[in-house]
Design an enzyme around this catalytic site. Structure first.
Site, short mmCIF file in Angstrom:
data_model
loop_
_atom_site.label_atom_id
_atom_site.label_comp_id
_atom_site.label_asym_id
_atom_site.label_seq_id
_atom_site.Cartn_x
_atom_site.Cartn_y
_atom_site.Cartn_z
CG ASP A 154 -100.02 12.48 -28.66
OD1 ASP A 154 -99.44 13.10 -27.99
OD2 ASP A 154 -99.72 11.25 -28.89
CG HIS A 296 -105.42 12.00 -29.06
ND1 HIS A 296 -105.71 11.03 -28.50
CD2 HIS A 296 -104.51 11.41 -30.28
CE1 HIS A 296 -104.83 10.05 -28.61
NE2 HIS A 296 -104.03 10.20 -29.81
NI NI Z 1 -101.03 10.35 -32.92
#
Ligand code: NI
Length: 344
Positions: A154, A296
């Protein structure tokens, strides 16, 4: 499909036998097929003319071979669409080429064959839907006896770290899913395109990372639409996955998503620990078939953990797939539906 424009899989099946249909099967006789081939050849040459190189991309004989080996096409009520993947009839930078031919301009089409190939021809709806279903059956079969997981990243694309991650994934032959922020796609469209070209899935993480629940409806729509357009401009593909920031969704988000809502089943909390061993252990302690793993691609420690995570899960017998492949192989996927685990 998320991997569409760069890699179209519109394999055409005979609905009765499940066998792949060849272009020539669509024609009554050899001479109609030959006539069709010469007109298709002209259209392929038109496509090649867009390439500015001095030398034609393919010789006459090579074009004939490409036509003989055509495998991706679909038929709707009025049109025969033929897809050629990058490098087939044009340099890779020109991505997938679609040649559309009106059915009523084609002589000697075997109409009963058309009916059999595609029961929806008469209804006039999009034939690709039928092929998607068949493709899903293929995926179910392919991954039936395998343990599959999806790595998801992400908050990117990050110019340096996402690029580094893409090299790692390439080296390990692993496909992943990126939930990108529209605001970052705006500045790094080429990285997103590079990821899509490598076969990774690109999902939306909305535009600005605002919690969508705190926004008035018009701004929520804007967050989703704008990101969708930015991804489509960068990759040629409309995203079919949305992961709302913070995993926060409500009725309004579902209503305007225009995509499947993808949550996760393992949160590595990589943003909090920033420690490769903790990230890896967190995954190994919780992984099971169908896991959707949240990471991430904006932290160095997360990228650093990836090779080890891939090796460890491979040793445990897992195969890495994109989120859409995972869902299609296990339970199907639909817009405005919410998915946590992939498989339970
Ligand atoms: Ni996010």
């Amino acid at each position: 499909m998320a991997h569409g424009i760069q890699e179209v899989n519109a394999f055409t099946f005979d609905m009765e036998t499940g066998n792949l249909v060849q272009l020539k099967d669509l024609f009554d006789d050899e001479s109609s097929y030959n006539l069709f081939k010469s007109s298709l050849k002209e259209q392929i040459k038109d496509v090649m003319d867009f390439d500015t190189q001095e030398e034609p991309y393919l010789t006459d004989q090579e074009i004939d071979e490409v036509i003989e080996n055509t495998k991706n096409f679909s038929i709707t009520a009025k049109t025969l669409s033929i897809y050629y993947e990058p490098y087939e009839i044009a340099p890779g930078y020109m991505s997938t080429q679609t040649i559309e031919i009106k059915l009523d301009s084609i002589q000697g089409l075997k109409t009963e064959q058309l009916d059999m190939v595609n029961p929806e021809v008469k209804l006039g709806s999009n034939a690709l839907y039928v092929y998607d279903e068949l493709k899903q059956k293929e995926l179910i079969k392919q991954y039936k006896n395998k343990k599959i997981v999806a790595l998801t990243f992400d908050d990117g694309p990050h110019r340096v770290l996402t690029t580094e991650l893409l090299s790692v994934l390439k080296e390990k032959h692993v496909q992943a899913t990126f939930f990108v922020l529209g605001s970052r796609v705006e500045n790094n469209p080429e990285i997103v395109n590079q990821a899509a070209l490598a076969g990774h899935s690109i999902g939306s993480h909305a535009y600005s990372h605002h919690n969508l629940l705190n926004l008035p409806e018009n701004e929520l729509i804007e967050e989703i639409k704008k990101t969708q357009e930015l991804i489509q401009n960068a990759t040629g593909l409309k995203p079919n996955l949305l992961r709302p920031p913070y995993g926060a969704y409500n009725e309004a988000v579902l209503k305007h998503a225009d995509a499947a809502i993808i949550m996760w089943s393992i949160d590595t909390e990589d943003w909090k620990y920033r420690n490769t061993n903790v990230i890896k252990q967190n995954i190994i302690d919780h992984v099971k078939d169908g896991s959707i793993i949240l990471m991430h691609d904006i932290y160095q420690t997360s990228i650093d953990a990836v090779p080890d995570v891939i090796d460890s899960l491979t040793d445990l017998g897992y195969t890495f797939v994109t989120v859409d492949t995972l869902l299609q192989a296990r339970q199907g996927m639909g817009n405005s539906r919410v998915y946590f685990y992939g498989a339970q």
